[in-house]
Design a protein around this motif. Structure first.
Motif, PDB file in Angstrom:
ATOM      1  N   VAL A  21       0.835  -1.206   0.000  1.00 44.06           N
ATOM      2  CA  VAL A  21       0.000   0.000   0.000  1.00 44.06           C
ATOM      3  C   VAL A  21       0.863   1.247   0.000  1.00 44.06           C
ATOM      4  O   VAL A  21       0.616   2.207  -0.729  1.00 44.06           O
ATOM      5  N   GLU A  22       1.921   1.237   0.824  1.00 43.13           N
ATOM      6  CA  GLU A  22       2.809   2.393   0.867  1.00 43.13           C
ATOM      7  C   GLU A  22       3.507   2.612  -0.469  1.00 43.13           C
ATOM      8  O   GLU A  22       3.688   3.749  -0.919  1.00 43.13           O
ATOM      9  N   VAL A  23       3.914   1.534  -1.129  1.00 39.64           N
ATOM     10  CA  VAL A  23       4.569   1.639  -2.437  1.00 39.64           C
ATOM     11  C   VAL A  23       3.610   2.243  -3.465  1.00 39.64           C
ATOM     12  O   VAL A  23       3.989   3.102  -4.274  1.00 39.64           O
ATOM     13  N   ILE A  24       2.350   1.787  -3.450  1.00 41.26           N
ATOM     14  CA  ILE A  24       1.355   2.329  -4.385  1.00 41.26           C
ATOM     15  C   ILE A  24       1.191   3.829  -4.186  1.00 41.26           C
ATOM     16  O   ILE A  24       1.195   4.605  -5.157  1.00 41.26           O
ATOM     17  N   LYS A  25       1.070   4.261  -2.953  1.00 38.40           N
ATOM     18  CA  LYS A  25       0.878   5.685  -2.682  1.00 38.40           C
ATOM     19  C   LYS A  25       2.089   6.504  -3.115  1.00 38.40           C
ATOM     20  O   LYS A  25       1.954   7.591  -3.682  1.00 38.40           O
ATOM     21  N   ARG A  26       3.306   5.995  -2.854  1.00 37.44           N
ATOM     22  CA  ARG A  26       4.509   6.733  -3.239  1.00 37.44           C
ATOM     23  C   ARG A  26       4.627   6.834  -4.751  1.00 37.44           C
ATOM     24  O   ARG A  26       4.986   7.896  -5.289  1.00 37.44           O
ATOM     25  N   LEU A  27       4.328   5.742  -5.466  1.00 30.92           N
ATOM     26  CA  LEU A  27       4.431   5.763  -6.921  1.00 30.92           C
ATOM     27  C   LEU A  27       3.443   6.751  -7.542  1.00 30.92           C
ATOM     28  O   LEU A  27       3.787   7.506  -8.462  1.00 30.92           O
ATOM     29  N   PHE A  28       2.233   6.758  -7.041  1.00 33.80           N
ATOM     30  CA  PHE A  28       1.253   7.674  -7.601  1.00 33.80           C
ATOM     31  C   PHE A  28       1.571   9.120  -7.232  1.00 33.80           C
ATOM     32  O   PHE A  28       1.302  10.033  -7.997  1.00 33.80           O
ATOM     33  N   GLN A  29       2.139   9.326  -6.062  1.00 40.62           N
ATOM     34  CA  GLN A  29       2.541  10.676  -5.695  1.00 40.62           C
ATOM     35  C   GLN A  29       3.643  11.178  -6.624  1.00 40.62           C
ATOM     36  O   GLN A  29       3.637  12.335  -7.065  1.00 40.62           O
ATOM     37  N   ARG A  30       4.597  10.299  -6.930  1.00 39.14           N
ATOM     38  CA  ARG A  30       5.675  10.675  -7.852  1.00 39.14           C
ATOM     39  C   ARG A  30       5.120  10.946  -9.248  1.00 39.14           C
ATOM     40  O   ARG A  30       5.529  11.909  -9.916  1.00 39.14           O
ATOM     41  N   LEU A  31       4.210  10.085  -9.707  1.00 42.04           N
ATOM     42  CA  LEU A  31       3.589  10.292 -11.013  1.00 42.04           C
ATOM     43  C   LEU A  31       2.849  11.626 -11.073  1.00 42.04           C
ATOM     44  O   LEU A  31       2.947  12.365 -12.058  1.00 42.04           O
ATOM     45  N   PHE A  32       2.140  11.931 -10.022  1.00 39.23           N
ATOM     46  CA  PHE A  32       1.370  13.182  -9.985  1.00 39.23           C
ATOM     47  C   PHE A  32       2.303  14.391 -10.057  1.00 39.23           C
ATOM     48  O   PHE A  32       2.067  15.332 -10.812  1.00 39.23           O
ATOM     49  N   ARG A  33       3.382  14.357  -9.282  1.00 35.53           N
ATOM     50  CA  ARG A  33       4.288  15.504  -9.252  1.00 35.53           C
ATOM     51  C   ARG A  33       5.053  15.662 -10.558  1.00 35.53           C
ATOM     52  O   ARG A  33       5.379  16.780 -10.962  1.00 35.53           O
ATOM     53  N   ASP A  34       5.335  14.548 -11.213  1.00 30.82           N
ATOM     54  CA  ASP A  34       6.095  14.618 -12.465  1.00 30.82           C
ATOM     55  C   ASP A  34       5.234  15.050 -13.645  1.00 30.82           C
ATOM     56  O   ASP A  34       5.699  15.792 -14.528  1.00 30.82           O
ATOM     57  N   GLU A  35       3.996  14.585 -13.699  1.00 32.92           N
ATOM     58  CA  GLU A  35       3.164  14.798 -14.877  1.00 32.92           C
ATOM     59  C   GLU A  35       2.241  16.004 -14.772  1.00 32.92           C
ATOM     60  O   GLU A  35       1.914  16.630 -15.783  1.00 32.92           O
ATOM     61  N   PHE A  36       1.805  16.329 -13.578  1.00 35.03           N
ATOM     62  CA  PHE A  36       0.804  17.395 -13.435  1.00 35.03           C
ATOM     63  C   PHE A  36       1.300  18.747 -13.966  1.00 35.03           C
ATOM     64  O   PHE A  36       0.551  19.444 -14.659  1.00 35.03           O
ATOM     65  N   PRO A  37       2.529  19.178 -13.681  1.00 33.92           N
ATOM     66  CA  PRO A  37       2.956  20.489 -14.197  1.00 33.92           C
ATOM     67  C   PRO A  37       3.008  20.563 -15.717  1.00 33.92           C
ATOM     68  O   PRO A  37       2.953  21.651 -16.291  1.00 33.92           O
ATOM     69  N   ASN A  38       3.121  19.401 -16.409  1.00 35.07           N
ATOM     70  CA  ASN A  38       3.234  19.396 -17.867  1.00 35.07           C
ATOM     71  C   ASN A  38       1.891  19.415 -18.577  1.00 35.07           C
ATOM     72  O   ASN A  38       1.857  19.512 -19.810  1.00 35.07           O
TER      73      ASN A  38
END
Length: 368
Positions: free
Chosen positions: A6-23
């Motif tokens: 569960v922790e891995v899922i949350k960290r991966l999606f947080q990273r995806l959000f921070r990387d892709e959202f500004p673009n």
């Protein structure tokens, strides 16, 4: 799936959000947020054991696999269902009961009882028209089984209106009026602020919108819905259905030409006014109560049909709530003109009324 997954899922999606959202373009960000939220929720549900949660026997080592380390125990994600545990039919019945209550305050039921008495005593000069026939049918069959006392008990239970004592052991919705006024105030204020923002910023496509006001509306709506559902058990549904049918019939009866002609009236409301003045000690607040009945019922129907989801798209919330905002404004304007609403405080202070206590006590609670 265990806690670590569960922790891995949350960290991966947080990273995806921070990387892709500004673009992303501003128009695409809202859709991306909604899709990401839904995807995370689906994976977290799967993380709770993929439909096979670990039971107590497995945790303490009595299962077929013996004692398991904590990293192998499934994540116990519990589905929140408190806000969904209501009965919609009861809530819609309460919305109709509020409409009936306002007509009770307009003395409609008392007016028709006076007309029946005058017709029986020969003091009403009608004999063969539809009004005379309707009064004869009411007198002969007495279609309304629920008396005024029964209705007053229902109003007291559902809304805490009136002075009739509630039956021992019955649940009384003590804070209904405070919560209703606060909900109407918050709803009207939200759309006032939205309109001002659109004017100042020059368009309806706002890049940023504070969530605080919408959250206030959702919280008040959920509290209202829960309290109404809790207090509307028993005969509320049956009483509302029967009394609503009776109210519709007597309103049509008051609009018959022979009854209006006997009072030299143009509308049924002229009949209500004149009967109230002559036989009931004065007329009620007809104009204000009629608008409060219409707009209050509309607001309660909105509360009954809305799940107040915190993940709801804000544009959908605006589309669904725009019509109700006009009713909220109309209800407040009418309420301010009634006897109990003439000291109606401003919207900011009014939100304290949701506590159902005086302003000084409410301020102490809020600052505690």
């Amino acid at each position: 799936m265990a806690y670590e997954n569960v922790e891995v899922i949350k960290r991966l999606f947080q990273r995806l959000f921070r990387d892709e959202f500004p673009n992303l373009a501003p128009a695409e960000r809202q859709a991306f947020e909604a899709q990401l939220e839904g995807r995370i929720e689906g994976l977290l549900r799967g993380a709770a054991g993929d439909g096979k949660p670990t039971d107590f026997a497995g945790i303490i080592g009595l299962g077929p696999e013996g004692v398991q380390p904590f990293e192998d125990i499934n994540y116990p994600r519990i589905k929140p269902d408190f806000d969904d545990s209501v009965i919609p039919t009861q809530l819609h019945a309460v919305a109709e009961l509020y409409y009936i209550w306002q007509h009770e305050q307009m003395k409609i039921f008392q007016v028709i009882d006076v007309l029946r008495r005058l017709f029986q005593l020969g003091q009403l000069r009608i004999q063969r028209g539809p009004g005379a026939r309707g009064l004869y049918i009411l007198e002969k069959w007495k279609p309304l089984r629920y008396s005024r006392r029964d209705r007053m008990i229902a109003y007291r239970r559902a809304f805490n209106y009136g002075t009739t004592p509630a039956p021992a052991g019955a649940v009384v919705n003590n804070n209904f009026h405070f919560q209703l006024v606060a909900f109407m105030s918050a709803f009207a204020q939200y759309f006032r602020d939205l309109m001002i923002s659109e004017v100042i910023k020059g368009g309806v496509a706002l890049s940023e919108r504070p969530f605080g006001s919408a959250a206030t509306i959702q919280r008040l709506g959920l509290d209202l819905r829960y309290a109404l559902d809790r207090a509307s058990y028993g005969n509320i549904l049956a009483l509302t259905t029967e009394t609503g049918q009776y109210l519709r019939e007597i309103l049509e009866l008051l609009d018959t030409p022979d009854i209006k002609r006997s009072f030299d009236a143009n509308t049924k409301w002229d009949v209500v006014e004149q009967v109230s003045q002559r036989h009931l000690g004065g007329q009620a607040e007809l104009s204000q109560r009629a608008k409060m009945a219409e707009s209050g019922r509309r607001a309660l129907e909105y509360i009954a049909a809305n799940d107040f989801s915190t993940t709801l798209d804000i544009s959908v919330f605006h589309a669904e709530g725009k019509a109700l905002a006009q009713h909220a404004e109309a209800w407040i304007a009418a309420y301010r003109m009634t006897a109990e609403g003439r000291r109606f405080p401003g919207v900011e202070r009014q939100l304290r009324w949701a506590l159902g206590v005086g302003e000084r006590t409410a301020r102490q609670r809020l600052t505690a």
